[in-house]
Motif scaffolding. Structure first.
Motif, PDB file in Angstrom:
ATOM      1  N   SER A 202      46.137 -95.391  -7.762  1.00 32.80           N
ATOM      2  CA  SER A 202      46.478 -93.813  -7.357  1.00 32.80           C
ATOM      3  C   SER A 202      45.392 -93.239  -6.812  1.00 32.80           C
ATOM      4  O   SER A 202      45.448 -92.268  -5.777  1.00 32.80           O
ATOM      5  CB  SER A 202      46.872 -93.095  -8.357  1.00 32.80           C
ATOM      6  N   GLU A 203      43.937 -93.606  -6.921  1.00 31.62           N
ATOM      7  CA  GLU A 203      42.709 -93.190  -6.203  1.00 31.62           C
ATOM      8  C   GLU A 203      41.995 -94.350  -6.058  1.00 31.62           C
ATOM      9  O   GLU A 203      40.996 -94.690  -6.677  1.00 31.62           O
ATOM     10  CB  GLU A 203      41.959 -92.311  -7.067  1.00 31.62           C
ATOM     11  N   PRO A 204      42.266 -95.315  -4.972  1.00 28.07           N
ATOM     12  CA  PRO A 204      41.512 -96.350  -4.559  1.00 28.07           C
ATOM     13  C   PRO A 204      40.168 -96.343  -4.525  1.00 28.07           C
ATOM     14  O   PRO A 204      39.332 -97.143  -4.795  1.00 28.07           O
ATOM     15  CB  PRO A 204      42.246 -96.889  -3.158  1.00 28.07           C
ATOM     16  N   ALA A 205      39.493 -95.227  -3.940  1.00 26.30           N
ATOM     17  CA  ALA A 205      38.074 -95.083  -3.860  1.00 26.30           C
ATOM     18  C   ALA A 205      37.318 -94.880  -5.195  1.00 26.30           C
ATOM     19  O   ALA A 205      36.152 -95.311  -5.087  1.00 26.30           O
ATOM     20  CB  ALA A 205      37.786 -93.822  -3.120  1.00 26.30           C
ATOM     21  N   LYS A 206      37.962 -95.238  -6.342  1.00 29.40           N
ATOM     22  CA  LYS A 206      37.530 -95.146  -7.676  1.00 29.40           C
ATOM     23  C   LYS A 206      37.055 -96.327  -8.032  1.00 29.40           C
ATOM     24  O   LYS A 206      36.385 -96.598  -9.109  1.00 29.40           O
ATOM     25  CB  LYS A 206      38.468 -94.284  -8.426  1.00 29.40           C
ATOM     26  N   VAL A 207      37.674 -97.162  -7.195  1.00 26.36           N
ATOM     27  CA  VAL A 207      37.428 -98.828  -7.635  1.00 26.36           C
ATOM     28  C   VAL A 207      36.047 -99.044  -7.972  1.00 26.36           C
ATOM     29  O   VAL A 207      35.410 -99.806  -8.679  1.00 26.36           O
ATOM     30  CB  VAL A 207      37.955 -99.759  -6.660  1.00 26.36           C
ATOM     31  N   TRP A 208      35.055 -98.412  -7.241  1.00 25.04           N
ATOM     32  CA  TRP A 208      33.523 -98.874  -7.192  1.00 25.04           C
ATOM     33  C   TRP A 208      33.056 -98.366  -8.497  1.00 25.04           C
ATOM     34  O   TRP A 208      32.237 -98.951  -9.139  1.00 25.04           O
ATOM     35  CB  TRP A 208      32.866 -98.072  -5.889  1.00 25.04           C
ATOM     36  N   ALA A 209      33.473 -97.312  -8.782  1.00 23.75           N
ATOM     37  CA  ALA A 209      33.014 -96.830 -10.046  1.00 23.75           C
ATOM     38  C   ALA A 209      33.572 -97.296 -11.383  1.00 23.75           C
ATOM     39  O   ALA A 209      32.870 -97.852 -12.236  1.00 23.75           O
ATOM     40  CB  ALA A 209      33.329 -95.234 -10.401  1.00 23.75           C
ATOM     41  N   VAL A 210      34.656 -97.841 -11.323  1.00 24.36           N
ATOM     42  CA  VAL A 210      35.363 -98.722 -12.288  1.00 24.36           C
ATOM     43  C   VAL A 210      34.634-100.147 -12.418  1.00 24.36           C
ATOM     44  O   VAL A 210      34.257-100.627 -13.242  1.00 24.36           O
ATOM     45  CB  VAL A 210      36.832 -98.547 -12.101  1.00 24.36           C
ATOM     46  N   ARG A 211      34.355-100.625 -11.464  1.00 23.03           N
ATOM     47  CA  ARG A 211      33.726-101.924 -11.263  1.00 23.03           C
ATOM     48  C   ARG A 211      32.431-101.990 -12.028  1.00 23.03           C
ATOM     49  O   ARG A 211      31.860-102.973 -12.268  1.00 23.03           O
ATOM     50  CB  ARG A 211      33.732-102.570  -9.985  1.00 23.03           C
ATOM     51  N   GLN A 212      31.821-100.924 -12.136  1.00 20.44           N
ATOM     52  CA  GLN A 212      30.438-100.639 -12.767  1.00 20.44           C
ATOM     53  C   GLN A 212      30.653-100.950 -14.336  1.00 20.44           C
ATOM     54  O   GLN A 212      29.840-101.191 -15.053  1.00 20.44           O
ATOM     55  CB  GLN A 212      29.736 -99.365 -12.400  1.00 20.44           C
TER      56      GLN A 212
END
Length: 72
Positions: free
Chosen positions: A23-33
């Motif tokens: 739903s908020e694809p740009a958050k993928v980078w934070a999650v991957r951390q």
């Protein structure tokens, strides 16, 4: 060295995390951390997370359509 913390599996938590990324694809980078595919108890969720990461690694935002295209 401290003992690892045992976390109980909750299918809703995995679903919320994946849904949140989609739903908020740009958050993928934070999650991957914080999250790895090996953190998922359900292998289907791990596969979806891997697909999300693969789309992001390809330089695209992992939208529902983009991830679906990657899986097909």
């Amino acid at each position: 060295m401290s003992e690892p913390i045992a976390i109980e599996y909750d299918e809703r938590t995995e679903a919320y995390l994946l849904g949140g990324i989609l739903s908020e694809p740009a958050k993928v980078w934070a999650v991957r951390q914080l999250v790895r595919s090996t953190d998922f108890a359900d292998m289907r969720n791990a596969a979806l997370y891997d697909a999300i990461c693969a789309v992001a690694d390809g330089g695209k935002l992992p939208t529902v359509i983009g991830v679906t295209d990657h899986l097909l």
